[in-house]
Design a protein around this motif. Structure first.
Motif, PDB file in Angstrom:
ATOM      1  N   SER A 133     -25.413  24.820 -13.323  1.00  0.00           N
ATOM      2  CA  SER A 133     -26.510  25.801 -13.399  1.00  0.00           C
ATOM      3  C   SER A 133     -26.441  26.757 -12.227  1.00  0.00           C
ATOM      4  O   SER A 133     -26.711  27.951 -12.372  1.00  0.00           O
ATOM      5  N   ALA A 134     -26.083  26.229 -11.038  1.00  0.00           N
ATOM      6  CA  ALA A 134     -25.999  27.112  -9.870  1.00  0.00           C
ATOM      7  C   ALA A 134     -24.931  28.186 -10.106  1.00  0.00           C
ATOM      8  O   ALA A 134     -25.103  29.342  -9.716  1.00  0.00           O
ATOM      9  N   ARG A 135     -23.845  27.813 -10.789  1.00  0.00           N
ATOM     10  CA  ARG A 135     -22.809  28.820 -11.083  1.00  0.00           C
ATOM     11  C   ARG A 135     -23.304  29.840 -12.091  1.00  0.00           C
ATOM     12  O   ARG A 135     -22.996  31.027 -12.001  1.00  0.00           O
ATOM     13  N   LYS A 195     -25.520  32.255 -10.275  1.00  0.00           N
ATOM     14  CA  LYS A 195     -24.769  33.183  -9.430  1.00  0.00           C
ATOM     15  C   LYS A 195     -24.005  34.203 -10.285  1.00  0.00           C
ATOM     16  O   LYS A 195     -24.039  35.402 -10.025  1.00  0.00           O
ATOM     17  N   HIS A 196     -23.343  33.722 -11.325  1.00  0.00           N
ATOM     18  CA  HIS A 196     -22.467  34.599 -12.108  1.00  0.00           C
ATOM     19  C   HIS A 196     -23.256  35.541 -13.010  1.00  0.00           C
ATOM     20  O   HIS A 196     -22.934  36.719 -13.121  1.00  0.00           O
ATOM     21  N   PHE A 197     -24.283  35.004 -13.687  1.00  0.00           N
ATOM     22  CA  PHE A 197     -25.006  35.815 -14.679  1.00  0.00           C
ATOM     23  C   PHE A 197     -26.362  36.307 -14.158  1.00  0.00           C
ATOM     24  O   PHE A 197     -27.024  37.084 -14.845  1.00  0.00           O
ATOM     25  N   GLY A 198     -26.785  35.801 -12.997  1.00  0.00           N
ATOM     26  CA  GLY A 198     -28.076  36.230 -12.454  1.00  0.00           C
ATOM     27  C   GLY A 198     -29.269  35.719 -13.248  1.00  0.00           C
ATOM     28  O   GLY A 198     -30.295  36.386 -13.341  1.00  0.00           O
ATOM     29  N   ILE A 199     -29.118  34.536 -13.840  1.00  0.00           N
ATOM     30  CA  ILE A 199     -30.225  33.963 -14.633  1.00  0.00           C
ATOM     31  C   ILE A 199     -31.001  32.968 -13.768  1.00  0.00           C
ATOM     32  O   ILE A 199     -30.378  32.096 -13.166  1.00  0.00           O
ATOM     33  N   PRO A 200     -32.331  33.067 -13.699  1.00  0.00           N
ATOM     34  CA  PRO A 200     -33.073  32.080 -12.908  1.00  0.00           C
ATOM     35  C   PRO A 200     -33.041  30.694 -13.545  1.00  0.00           C
ATOM     36  O   PRO A 200     -33.054  30.563 -14.772  1.00  0.00           O
ATOM     37  N   ILE A 201     -33.001  29.661 -12.686  1.00  0.00           N
ATOM     38  CA  ILE A 201     -32.950  28.272 -13.139  1.00  0.00           C
ATOM     39  C   ILE A 201     -34.266  27.601 -12.816  1.00  0.00           C
ATOM     40  O   ILE A 201     -34.807  27.791 -11.729  1.00  0.00           O
ATOM     41  N   GLY A 253     -42.187  23.088 -18.794  1.00  0.00           N
ATOM     42  CA  GLY A 253     -42.156  23.810 -20.061  1.00  0.00           C
ATOM     43  C   GLY A 253     -42.962  25.096 -19.980  1.00  0.00           C
ATOM     44  O   GLY A 253     -42.506  26.168 -20.388  1.00  0.00           O
ATOM     45  N   GLU A 254     -44.147  25.001 -19.381  1.00  0.00           N
ATOM     46  CA  GLU A 254     -45.004  26.181 -19.355  1.00  0.00           C
ATOM     47  C   GLU A 254     -44.447  27.271 -18.453  1.00  0.00           C
ATOM     48  O   GLU A 254     -44.669  28.453 -18.673  1.00  0.00           O
ATOM     49  N   LYS A 255     -43.690  26.854 -17.435  1.00  0.00           N
ATOM     50  CA  LYS A 255     -43.040  27.839 -16.574  1.00  0.00           C
ATOM     51  C   LYS A 255     -42.051  28.671 -17.391  1.00  0.00           C
ATOM     52  O   LYS A 255     -41.995  29.892 -17.290  1.00  0.00           O
ATOM     53  N   HIS A 293     -37.577  37.112 -21.029  1.00  0.00           N
ATOM     54  CA  HIS A 293     -36.555  37.167 -19.973  1.00  0.00           C
ATOM     55  C   HIS A 293     -35.616  35.966 -20.138  1.00  0.00           C
ATOM     56  O   HIS A 293     -35.999  34.955 -20.685  1.00  0.00           O
ATOM     57  N   ASP A 294     -34.381  36.092 -19.626  1.00  0.00           N
ATOM     58  CA  ASP A 294     -33.456  34.961 -19.674  1.00  0.00           C
ATOM     59  C   ASP A 294     -33.868  33.907 -18.665  1.00  0.00           C
ATOM     60  O   ASP A 294     -34.349  34.231 -17.579  1.00  0.00           O
ATOM     61  N   TRP A 295     -33.654  32.643 -19.010  1.00  0.00           N
ATOM     62  CA  TRP A 295     -33.863  31.533 -18.075  1.00  0.00           C
ATOM     63  C   TRP A 295     -33.035  30.352 -18.522  1.00  0.00           C
ATOM     64  O   TRP A 295     -32.584  30.289 -19.668  1.00  0.00           O
ATOM     65  N   LEU A 296     -32.828  29.434 -17.596  1.00  0.00           N
ATOM     66  CA  LEU A 296     -32.058  28.219 -17.888  1.00  0.00           C
ATOM     67  C   LEU A 296     -32.868  27.028 -17.392  1.00  0.00           C
ATOM     68  O   LEU A 296     -33.325  27.021 -16.241  1.00  0.00           O
ATOM     69  N   LEU A 297     -33.042  26.040 -18.244  1.00  0.00           N
ATOM     70  CA  LEU A 297     -33.753  24.819 -17.848  1.00  0.00           C
ATOM     71  C   LEU A 297     -32.754  23.703 -17.601  1.00  0.00           C
ATOM     72  O   LEU A 297     -31.932  23.404 -18.468  1.00  0.00           O
ATOM     73  N   ASP A 298     -32.849  23.060 -16.438  1.00  0.00           N
ATOM     74  CA  ASP A 298     -31.996  21.911 -16.074  1.00  0.00           C
ATOM     75  C   ASP A 298     -32.905  20.699 -15.899  1.00  0.00           C
ATOM     76  O   ASP A 298     -33.795  20.705 -15.052  1.00  0.00           O
ATOM     77  N   GLY A 299     -32.705  19.681 -16.726  1.00  0.00           N
ATOM     78  CA  GLY A 299     -33.491  18.448 -16.572  1.00  0.00           C
ATOM     79  C   GLY A 299     -34.748  18.406 -17.419  1.00  0.00           C
ATOM     80  O   GLY A 299     -35.555  17.492 -17.292  1.00  0.00           O
ATOM     81  N   PHE A 300     -34.943  19.362 -18.270  1.00  0.00           N
ATOM     82  CA  PHE A 300     -36.071  19.404 -19.200  1.00  0.00           C
ATOM     83  C   PHE A 300     -35.617  20.154 -20.431  1.00  0.00           C
ATOM     84  O   PHE A 300     -34.970  21.190 -20.279  1.00  0.00           O
ATOM     85  N   PRO A 301     -35.918  19.691 -21.652  1.00  0.00           N
ATOM     86  CA  PRO A 301     -36.592  18.435 -21.998  1.00  0.00           C
ATOM     87  C   PRO A 301     -35.640  17.250 -21.898  1.00  0.00           C
ATOM     88  O   PRO A 301     -34.435  17.414 -21.882  1.00  0.00           O
TER      89      PRO A 301
END
Ligand code: ATP
Ligand code: MG
Length: 225
Positions: free
Chosen positions: A15-17, A20-26, A67-69, A76-84
Motif C-alpha cells: 500500500s505504501a508503494r 507513493k506511485h499513484f498518490g492514493i491515500p491509504i 468504513g465511514e472514513k 475520490h480514490d482511496w485504498l483500504l488496508d486491513g478492512f474489511p
C-alpha cells in the motif's frame, strides 16, 4: 480499492508503494487501532487486549472507525488496508458504497506462502507512529534500529511474536477467508466482464509490485502517468 491477504502478506508495504506511485491515500485499520492504543482512548484499551490475543475488534466499531472514513471520501480514490476482515464488515461497506453510487473498483488479494510468512513477521520492525515497516533481511532501515524518515526508534509490534501470530492466522482462516471467497463472486460494476477480485501471488513484495501496478493501471486508466 481494497488490499486483502493474510497477516504479514505485505499489505502495508505494497500500500505504501501504491500511495507513493499513484498518490492514493491509504487508510490502514491496524494503524488506526494502534493510534488509539498510543493515545489511551476507550477504543485503544479494548484494542490492546484484542490485538494481543490475535482476535478481531467488533464489526460495528471497525465500520465506524474505518468504513465511514472511506465512505466520507465520496468519489475520490482511496485504498483500504486491513478492512474489511469479516463478511459482516464487507456487507456494511459494500452496501454503503452502493447507496452512495461509489462502488469498489478493485479488490486485490495477496497470496504469499504461509511457510515464509512467520519468518517475515519475526524479522519485521515497525515505526509505530507512521506504520512504516522494515525487514532485517530484504528491506533494512538505513541506520540500524531507526526509522529512515524521522530517525525515531523502531519497535516490535506487540503481536509480531510466534504465539500471537498463530492466533492471527487462525482468525484469518476462520473469519477473513470466507469473506474473500464471497468477494470472489462479485463483478466489477465499471467493467462487468472482469471479476472485482484479483489474486496476486508471489514470495516477496518486490515480486508482487509489478503485478499490482499493472492491475491498478488496467482498472484505473485515470491514474496512469
Ligand atoms: P500485517 O500488518 O502483517 O498485514 P495484520 O493485517 O494482521 O498483519 P494489522 O492490520 O495491523 O495486522 O491489524 C492488527 C490487529 O488489529 C489485528 O490482528 C486485529 O486484532 C485488529 N484489526 C485490524 N483490522 C481489523 C478489522 N478490520 N476488524 C477487526 N479487527 C481488526
Ligand atoms: Mg498491516
Amino acid at each position: 480499492m481494497l488490499i486483502l491477504g493474510c497477516p504479514g502478506s505485505g499489505k502495508g508495504t505494497l500500500s505504501a508503494r501504491v500511495e507513493k506511485h499513484f498518490g492514493i491515500p491509504i487508510i490502514n485499520a491496524g494503524d488506526v487501532l494502534r493510534w488509539h492504543i498510543a493515545h489511551e482512548t476507550d477504543i485503544g484499551r479494548q484494542a490492546r487486549d484484542v490485538i494481543h490475543n490475535g482476535q478481531l475488534m467488533p464489526d460495528s466499531i471497525m465500520m465506524q472507525l474505518i468504513g465511514e472514513k472511506a465512505i466520507s471520501m465520496g468519489d475520490h480514490d482511496w485504498l483500504l488496508d486491513g478492512f474489511p476482515r469479516t463478511a459482516g464488515q464487507a456487507d456494511m461497506l459494500l452496501q454503503a458504497l452502493h447507496e452512495q453510487h461509489t462502488p469498489l473498483t478493485l479488490v486485490v488479494n495477496l497470496r504469499v506462502p504461509e511457510s515464509i510468512i512467520l519468518q517475515r513477521i519475526l524479522e519485521r520492525w515497525t515505526h509505530i507512529p507512521s506504520g512504516r515497516v522494515y525487514n532485517l533481511s530484504y528491506n533494512p532501515p538505513q541506520r540500524p534500529g531507526l526509522d529512515d524518515v524521522t530517525g525515531e526508534p523502531l519497535e516490535k509490534r506487540d503481536d509480531d511474536n510466534p504465539d500471537t501470530f498463530k492466533l492471527r492466522i487462525d482468525s484469518f482462516h476462520a473469519k477473513t477467508e470466507p469473506m474473500i471467497e464471497r468477494l470472489r463472486s462479485e463483478r466489477c460494476v465499471y467493467d462487468p466482464s472482469r471479476p472485482l477480485l484479483v489474486d496476486l501471488a508471489g514470495e516477496t513484495s518486490n515480486a508482487i509490485w509489478p503485478k499490482l501496478r499493472a492491475a491498478i493501471e488496467e482498472r484505473c486508466p485515470h491514474l496512469v502517468k
